[in-house]
Write an enzyme that holds these catalytic residues in place. Sequence first.
Site, PDB file in Angstrom:
ATOM      1  N   ASP A  17       0.893  -1.378   0.211  1.00  0.00           N
ATOM      2  CA  ASP A  17       0.140   0.190  -0.022  1.00  0.00           C
ATOM      3  C   ASP A  17       0.768   1.187   0.140  1.00  0.00           C
ATOM      4  O   ASP A  17       1.892   1.493   0.746  1.00  0.00           O
ATOM      5  CB  ASP A  17      -0.779  -0.022   1.205  1.00  0.00           C
ATOM      6  CG  ASP A  17      -1.962  -0.977   1.107  1.00  0.00           C
ATOM      7  OD1 ASP A  17      -2.245  -1.770   0.146  1.00  0.00           O
ATOM      8  OD2 ASP A  17      -2.630  -1.245   2.097  1.00  0.00           O
ATOM      9  N   ALA A  46      -3.885 -10.745   2.371  1.00  0.00           N
ATOM     10  CA  ALA A  46      -2.755 -10.855   3.174  1.00  0.00           C
ATOM     11  C   ALA A  46      -3.346 -10.098   4.261  1.00  0.00           C
ATOM     12  O   ALA A  46      -2.985 -10.530   5.600  1.00  0.00           O
ATOM     13  CB  ALA A  46      -1.829 -10.112   2.468  1.00  0.00           C
ATOM     14  N   ASN A  47      -4.263  -8.962   4.407  1.00  0.00           N
ATOM     15  CA  ASN A  47      -4.484  -8.289   5.667  1.00  0.00           C
ATOM     16  C   ASN A  47      -5.641  -9.299   6.385  1.00  0.00           C
ATOM     17  O   ASN A  47      -5.351  -9.408   7.571  1.00  0.00           O
ATOM     18  CB  ASN A  47      -5.590  -7.227   5.044  1.00  0.00           C
ATOM     19  CG  ASN A  47      -4.880  -6.091   4.431  1.00  0.00           C
ATOM     20  OD1 ASN A  47      -3.507  -6.062   4.574  1.00  0.00           O
ATOM     21  ND2 ASN A  47      -5.663  -4.913   3.706  1.00  0.00           N
ATOM     22  N   ASP A 246      -7.988   5.736  10.338  1.00  0.00           N
ATOM     23  CA  ASP A 246      -7.443   5.164   8.910  1.00  0.00           C
ATOM     24  C   ASP A 246      -8.400   3.919   8.947  1.00  0.00           C
ATOM     25  O   ASP A 246      -8.159   3.022   9.736  1.00  0.00           O
ATOM     26  CB  ASP A 246      -6.098   4.926   9.224  1.00  0.00           C
ATOM     27  CG  ASP A 246      -5.669   4.158   7.928  1.00  0.00           C
ATOM     28  OD1 ASP A 246      -6.571   3.635   7.072  1.00  0.00           O
ATOM     29  OD2 ASP A 246      -4.436   4.093   7.838  1.00  0.00           O
ATOM     30  N   ASP A 252     -11.225  -6.060   6.330  1.00  0.00           N
ATOM     31  CA  ASP A 252     -10.236  -7.355   6.073  1.00  0.00           C
ATOM     32  C   ASP A 252     -10.386  -7.681   7.545  1.00  0.00           C
ATOM     33  O   ASP A 252     -10.183  -8.970   7.990  1.00  0.00           O
ATOM     34  CB  ASP A 252      -9.010  -7.009   5.718  1.00  0.00           C
ATOM     35  CG  ASP A 252      -9.232  -6.524   4.384  1.00  0.00           C
ATOM     36  OD1 ASP A 252     -10.175  -6.918   3.425  1.00  0.00           O
ATOM     37  OD2 ASP A 252      -8.387  -5.723   3.521  1.00  0.00           O
TER      38      ASP A 252
HETATM   39  O1  RIB Z   1      -9.188  -3.677   1.831  1.00  0.00           O
HETATM   40  C1  RIB Z   1      -8.052  -2.842   1.944  1.00  0.00           C
HETATM   41  C2  RIB Z   1      -6.998  -3.342   1.118  1.00  0.00           C
HETATM   42  O2  RIB Z   1      -7.463  -3.093  -0.340  1.00  0.00           O
HETATM   43  C3  RIB Z   1      -5.435  -2.383   1.035  1.00  0.00           C
HETATM   44  O3  RIB Z   1      -4.829  -2.902   1.738  1.00  0.00           O
HETATM   45  C4  RIB Z   1      -5.297  -2.770  -0.570  1.00  0.00           C
HETATM   46  O4  RIB Z   1      -3.886  -3.193  -0.723  1.00  0.00           O
HETATM   47  C5  RIB Z   1      -6.270  -3.136  -1.182  1.00  0.00           C
HETATM   48  O5  RIB Z   1      -6.052  -4.640  -1.312  1.00  0.00           O
END
Ligand code: RIB
Length: 306
Positions: A17, A46-47, A246, A252
């Site tokens: 990001d 990944a998140n 933020d 996620d």
């Molecule tokens: O949901 C947030 C994510 O959306 C961010 O981290 C960005 O990389 C996109 O995949």
Amino acid sequence: MDASRKPIVVVGSINMDLVARTPTIPLAGQTLIGTGFDTTPGGKGANQAVAAARLGYPVAMVGRVGEDVFGQALVDNLAAAGVDTDAVERVPGPSGVAPILVADNGENSIVVVPGANGLVTPGVVDSHAALLRSAGMVLCQLELPLETVVRTLALCAGAGVPVMLDPAPAAPLPEAIFAQVAWFTPNETEAALYVGPGLPPEDAARQLLARGLQGVVLKRGGEGAYVALADGRAAWVPAFKVQAIDTVGAGDCFNGAFAVALLEGHDPFAAARFASAAAAISVTRRGAQASMPTRAEVEAFLAEHA
Ligand code: RIB
């Protein structure tokens, strides 16, 4: 990996990001002076993996990063959070990146450039079939090629493994896959693509369940989440009130924590409350993966907000 618990397996995107902080989200043609910039690991897949791993649950990730400056850093960050990265490959070309704007009120806008995520083919999923079959739950989003998501769902359906599909970013889906999804978790704009705009959540959930889903979570940010099951049970799970700085990755965070709580045996409404607490903590911090809380932090937050 902890053999006593079936892992969560995430088949999804891994992005770097590129986050600019700005007073407001600029209009088309407008230039604004930003107030900060961060390069920080993200990607919806990944998140979600990091969110679950930070809670102490065994997690494996299937995905691809590039052989660029970001690739190794993204893999290292997943591993540092406790995610098994054996099924994350480095391939020639760029990693996925996401230029993101975060406004002072916490809102964001995101562009995803898939890079190596676009090279996660159905064949990659097939090559990790044994891992997917061993899962307690598989988590997918829509930042990989659609045919890869379709193959993942078919493989899991054949093996009796439940799938949580986060339809983000929203895209038209083949009708047949709805019956293969245990949990469908759109936000308001994503849900509108599948049921039309402006529907009350109760009606939107009913329409979605009628397509064969087993469970729906309509994520409504600061309002909370509407959880509805095919057996007729449904309820609002209100959001916790916090000062958001933020919101990147909050949805996620919710999904990763919701999956953990379901696999630990909580009913879906209690699981959504746990996930909502995790997401509330995440929006008080900057970054996507950097903002995911530990289990001790979520438990302390729930105790404070009992
Ligand atoms: O949901 C947030 C994510 O959306 C961010 O981290 C960005 O990389 C996109 O995949």
